[in-house]
Design an enzyme around this catalytic site. Structure first.
Site, PDB file in Angstrom:
ATOM      1  N   LYS A 175       0.853  -1.192   0.000  1.00 42.86           N
ATOM      2  CA  LYS A 175       0.000   0.000   0.000  1.00 42.86           C
ATOM      3  C   LYS A 175       0.885   1.236   0.000  1.00 42.86           C
ATOM      4  CE  LYS A 175       0.929   1.230   4.457  1.00 42.86           C
ATOM      5  NZ  LYS A 175       1.665   2.470   4.858  1.00 42.86           N
ATOM      6  N   GLY A 189       9.686  -0.618   5.536  1.00 43.79           N
ATOM      7  CA  GLY A 189       9.628   0.184   4.317  1.00 43.79           C
ATOM      8  C   GLY A 189       8.470   1.162   4.252  1.00 43.79           C
ATOM      9  N   VAL A 204       5.408   0.264   3.367  1.00 42.95           N
ATOM     10  CA  VAL A 204       4.455  -0.169   2.342  1.00 42.95           C
ATOM     11  C   VAL A 204       3.517  -1.253   2.865  1.00 42.95           C
ATOM     12  CG1 VAL A 204       5.803   0.541   0.339  1.00 42.95           C
ATOM     13  CG2 VAL A 204       6.216  -1.712   1.345  1.00 42.95           C
ATOM     14  N   GLY A 247       4.010  -4.260   4.587  1.00 39.79           N
ATOM     15  CA  GLY A 247       4.281  -5.685   4.441  1.00 39.79           C
ATOM     16  C   GLY A 247       3.729  -6.548   5.559  1.00 39.79           C
ATOM     17  N   ASP A 258      -2.813  -0.552  10.716  1.00 43.77           N
ATOM     18  CA  ASP A 258      -3.014  -0.649   9.269  1.00 43.77           C
ATOM     19  C   ASP A 258      -3.729  -1.928   8.839  1.00 43.77           C
ATOM     20  OD1 ASP A 258      -1.766   1.754   8.973  1.00 43.77           O
ATOM     21  OD2 ASP A 258       0.073   0.965   8.076  1.00 43.77           O
TER      22      ASP A 258
END
Length: 282
Positions: free
Chosen positions: A11, A98, A100, A102, A137
């Protein structure tokens, strides 16, 4: 069905604003999530002879009991009193630290996948509530749609965005989310705004200034890439991204990145690849 292989997509936080901090330490925020068409892959097989959760490949330096994949499986098992077990293998493509998603994405894919295979019958809303205890998230990955998130990330408003091409790059560092949210210099008083107002503005990330101050690798990379496009931080980093009108334009800049730097070109997705795959079975 006793086995399924599912995507665990990345994402981007297209914007991220910190509006305050609650008494329990959690931060109130407003952020816009969009999925990407790249990510990890999770292979889940169920076992009926026992209730053991087996991880085929551990993450170096992470104890099994702390692994979000394992914790997600055990959480669903406990919530539903399921007596079945599972064997889970992960093909990792997304970087740790990162920004994103994971780990959160992996947890959500396991919750959704095992709910399907074990036939435990929880709704997406129930799975999202369960996932919130694993990370702020996780609910967005469970819900599976581009969304505006508020509160501590649990209040989701689905929305449709242009599915643009993105270049995502990661300098050779990992950033602990907790270290950024604990930083005294992190802005925590950005005024709350409506989604319509935010969509009409240029977007930013309240974590970016702090990250760039502490990590010269991020600062230097953003400065170096300014000649090609305005890159910005996703989440708390370390990945940065820029949007492009076409795949070819994104790949052109990707080929100009610093030597051997991790990165990828991906297209935004308003519906998660996880849910697209599951819909094939329904």
């Amino acid at each position: 069905m006793n086995r399924i292989i599912l995507p665990s997509p990345a994402k981007l936080n297209l914007f991220l604003y910190i509006n305050g901090r609650r008494a329990d330490g959690y931060h109130q925020l407003q952020t816009l999530f969009q999925f990407l068409d790249v990510g990890d892959e999770i292979d889940i097989s169920i076992t009926t002879s026992n209730s053991t959760i087996e991880l085929v490949n551990d993450i170096a330096g992470v104890a099994t009991e702390d692994n979000l994949i394992y914790r997600a499986a055990k959480l669903l098992q406990k919530k539903t009193a399921c007596q079945q077990g599972a064997k889970i293998a992960v093909a990792k493509h997304l970087p740790m630290g990162g920004g994103v998603g994971g780990g959160s994405s992996n947890a959500a894919t396991v919750l959704v996948g095992l709910n399907y295979l074990w036939q435990t019958g929880l709704s997406l809303a129930q799975l999202a509530e369960l996932g919130l205890s694993l990370g702020a998230d996780v609910p967005i990955f469970v819900a599976g749609k581009t969304a505006f998130a508020e509160g501590i990330g649990e209040i989701l408003t689905p929305c449709e965005l242009p599915e643009k091409w993105y270049l995502v790059l990661k300098p050779n560092i990992s950033i602990e989310t907790s270290s950024i949210f604990k930083d005294p210099k992190l802005p925590r008083n950005t005024p709350e705004r409506s989604l319509s107002a935010l969509l009409a503005e240029d977007w930013g990330n309240d974590c970016e200034k702090v990250v760039r101050e502490h990590y010269s690798e991020v600062e230097d990379l953003i400065q170096e890439l300014l000649q090609y496009a305005p890159f910005r931080l996703t989440g708390t980093g370390a990945c940065i991204f820029a949007e492009f009108a076409s795949k070819a334009e994104a790949e052109k800049v990707f080929n100009c990145r610093p030597h051997n730097m991790y990165g990828f070109v991906a297209k935004g997705q308003n519906i998660s690849p996880l849910h697209k795959k599951l819909n094939l079975f329904s």
